[in-house]
Design a protein around this motif. Structure first.
Motif, PDB file in Angstrom:
ATOM      1  N   GLU A   1       0.827  -1.211   0.000  1.00 29.03           N
ATOM      2  CA  GLU A   1       0.000   0.000   0.000  1.00 29.03           C
ATOM      3  C   GLU A   1       0.860   1.259   0.000  1.00 29.03           C
ATOM      4  O   GLU A   1       0.522   2.251  -0.670  1.00 29.03           O
ATOM      5  CB  GLU A   1      -0.931  -0.023   1.212  1.00 29.03           C
ATOM      6  N   TYR A   2       1.955   1.242   0.724  1.00 26.12           N
ATOM      7  CA  TYR A   2       2.858   2.393   0.700  1.00 26.12           C
ATOM      8  C   TYR A   2       3.478   2.582  -0.679  1.00 26.12           C
ATOM      9  O   TYR A   2       3.701   3.722  -1.118  1.00 26.12           O
ATOM     10  CB  TYR A   2       3.944   2.230   1.756  1.00 26.12           C
ATOM     11  N   ALA A   3       3.785   1.488  -1.358  1.00 21.99           N
ATOM     12  CA  ALA A   3       4.348   1.599  -2.711  1.00 21.99           C
ATOM     13  C   ALA A   3       3.337   2.225  -3.673  1.00 21.99           C
ATOM     14  O   ALA A   3       3.684   3.093  -4.495  1.00 21.99           O
ATOM     15  CB  ALA A   3       4.779   0.229  -3.209  1.00 21.99           C
ATOM     16  N   VAL A   4       2.066   1.811  -3.581  1.00 19.71           N
ATOM     17  CA  VAL A   4       1.022   2.399  -4.439  1.00 19.71           C
ATOM     18  C   VAL A   4       0.835   3.876  -4.116  1.00 19.71           C
ATOM     19  O   VAL A   4       0.712   4.725  -5.019  1.00 19.71           O
ATOM     20  CB  VAL A   4      -0.294   1.620  -4.262  1.00 19.71           C
ATOM     21  N   SER A   5       0.844   4.222  -2.829  1.00 19.41           N
ATOM     22  CA  SER A   5       0.686   5.624  -2.429  1.00 19.41           C
ATOM     23  C   SER A   5       1.839   6.475  -2.939  1.00 19.41           C
ATOM     24  O   SER A   5       1.632   7.605  -3.411  1.00 19.41           O
ATOM     25  CB  SER A   5       0.575   5.721  -0.913  1.00 19.41           C
TER      26      SER A   5
END
Length: 264
Positions: free
Chosen positions: A101-105
């Motif tokens: 999720e941090y990578a997508v954000s």
């Protein structure tokens, strides 16, 4: 007079026992809510409408990807799973989901920031673009700290490196196998031949027959003949390796002298 210190109440222990089974559910709920917020922000970015331009949508969608929810919810879920004893059984899954999720954000947050900045500069809104870049950069710093904490936990406890290939698997000799060249057995081994493709002298079927031996060539001076004054050149080319060996089944040359013709 002061009263003696009362023993710690058992209420805290009882409350912990009540909320302990809810830790895993709470961590999964935080990750799921953040995933929904990211999906809604992506739809608002790409869905066209008549009330705002693409630049405005990018400016508002930035806070869906890099905002309070996107920064705090994955970090809180990881802390609930790993920093409270005992560690949850699904702590690895929760940590990996938070990293994703941090990578997508990070991807869409950076993209929307660039789109909004370029759009505002194209509209000659220099001051608004400058203030917006400063604000978004501050949010990116906070986001980077939270993402780094989660990534460090995942790297230290749940990352499994891929095994490296063992040397000698392809094209190299394995331990216990004789090293060979050209696919033929090495000299001195069963079925082996010396280099050059000819059998070694002294072995059965090996070498050329020597002069003066049974099956050999006659020496110079035999049969009343003189040896020709001829010497082999030093620079004679070597015998081709692909030539067949000298046939061993040829009858030996007769050792007796030449037969004289009978007189009338």
């Amino acid at each position: 007079m002061t009263s003696p210190a009362e023993p710690a109440s058992a209420d805290a222990t009882q409350a912990r026992q009540l909320t302990k089974p809810l830790r895993e559910l709470a961590a999964l709920a935080l990750l799921g809510a953040n995933a929904v917020f990211l999906f809604v922000g992506l739809l608002r970015l790409i869905a066209p409408n008549d009330y705002s331009s693409f630049t405005d949508r990018a400016g508002s969608a930035f806070y869906a990807f890099v905002g309070v929810e996107a920064v705090g919810l994955p970090l809180l879920a990881v802390l609930l799973a790993t920093h409270i004893s005992p560690v949850l059984a699904k702590a690895k899954l929760i940590t990996q989901a938070a990293v994703i999720e941090y990578a997508v954000s990070a991807l869409f947050g950076t993209l929307t920031m660039l789109i909004w900045t370029v759009g505002r500069l194209a509209e000659a809104e220099v001051l608004d673009a400058l203030l917006g870049v400063l604000t978004r950069f501050a949010w990116m710093v906070i986001f980077a700290i939270a993402a780094w904490v989660v990534y460090t936990i995942w790297r230290a406890h749940y990352y499994v490196p891929r095994p490296k290939p063992q040397p000698g698997v392809y094209g190299q000799p394995q331990p216990g196998w004789p090293q060979q060249q050209g696919g033929w057995p090495a000299p001195g081994q069963p079925g082996g031949q010396p280099q050059g493709g000819w059998p070694a002298p002294g072995q059965p079927g090996g070498g050329y027959p020597q002069a003066g031996q049974p099956g050999g060539y006659p020496q110079a001076g035999q049969y009343g003949q003189q040896s020709p004054p001829f010497q082999a050149p030093q620079s004679a080319p070597p015998f081709p390796q692909s030539a067949p060996p000298f046939p061993q089944s040829a009858p030996p040359h007769p050792q007796s002298g030449p037969q004289h013709p009978r007189n009338g």
